[in-house]
Write an enzyme that holds these catalytic residues in place. Sequence first.
Site: not given
Ligand SMILES: *Cc1c(COP(=O)(O)O)cnc(C)c1O
Length: 386
Positions: A188
């Site tokens: 992210k």
């Molecule tokens: C990464 C992601 C999540 C979940 O986040 P995690 O930290 O992996 O649990 C939820 N929604 C979207 C659109 C994502 O890209």
Amino acid sequence: MINSSRPDARRNASPYLYGQEAAAVAQVLESGQYGHTGVTEEFERGIAAFLGVDDAVAVSSGTAALHIALLVAGIGPGDEVIVPSQTFCATVQAIVACGASPRFVEVSPDTLCVESGTVLEAITPATRAVMPVLYGGRAVDLTAAEEVLGERGITVVEDAAHAFGSSLGTQLVGSTGALTCFSFGPIKNLTCIEGGAIVPRTSQEAGVARRLRTLGITQSQAERGRTTTYAVAGFGLRATLSSVHAAVGSVQLEQFPIVAAKRKALWRAYEAELHSMRDVVLVDVDVDRSVPFNCVVRVPERDRVHKVLHAQGLGVGVHYPPNHTQPAFAPWHRPLPVTEMVGGQIMSLPFHPAMDAGDVHQVVSALGRALATVREEAFAAGKTGR
Ligand SMILES: *Cc1c(COP(=O)(O)O)cnc(C)c1O
């Protein structure tokens, strides 16, 4: 071909560390205190200060943030939550985890985000929340639906997993009045390695979110140290953010402007190169106001184009296969022709801060050749009557 001395450049997405994270982690490890400590609280204050809001509640993942935010909004069995099918399955699992029902809706093929009109049309008497997904980092503007949502007591729980650092108009995502959830997972915009955060709208919501992330226990860690008992006030998850992860996050937050600029520049480089390319539509992320998370194109014969590029070792991906056709979510399936069409066209190109404009040029050249190959194959097949 992509420069093989920098294998990272081929990858679809990659964590980006600035270098100072290791020292910050070492410091936590040397302290002997790894759980939720002052280091985690310092990270929470840093996130809140960055967003210009009163508070942020750090949790163990973006999925946990979504789950807890829905619980904070009072979502439970019998409730319906409006959600685009075009999202990571985590968004939907958070709804199902609450015992609620996802009501899948379409997205705009241009942005892969939901629009106010679609949300309004999907409201039923059971609707209690709507989860816009800020796809690719693009903020979702539900102003046109705001009044109706308010009248009906429908909470907006934003899945801003892609959108840390992006803005809606001049306001940072997380400061616009929604119950916003961020992911700080490995790839992210900002990473804790694993982690997430909820931006509560009131101090009461913050308290509930903190209780939900610590097994329903009301006392803080420090308070528990001073007494012989604790109170379990209600349901709770084990979803605290460790100090090790928070220390990584604090370094990332300090350096964030560097990555934000790199991601914007990279997306603009793709836009310039893809501008005039035949058969390619770039999904728009509103780059002036966003910190782009990925670079997504829509192409014909996506599966064949993907296969050609993958065979060359290029990190292409699909974010995401639609959720309304997943076996786990079959009970809530409804036909979504736009999502089904777009779901067969989208392809994410390699996109991460270690790439440069030269890498982008090579990816786009490879994409152009792959499209030409697939067109020639289709032409040859047509001629032989296959
Ligand atoms: C990464 C992601 C999540 C979940 O986040 P995690 O930290 O992996 O649990 C939820 N929604 C979207 C659109 C994502 O890209």
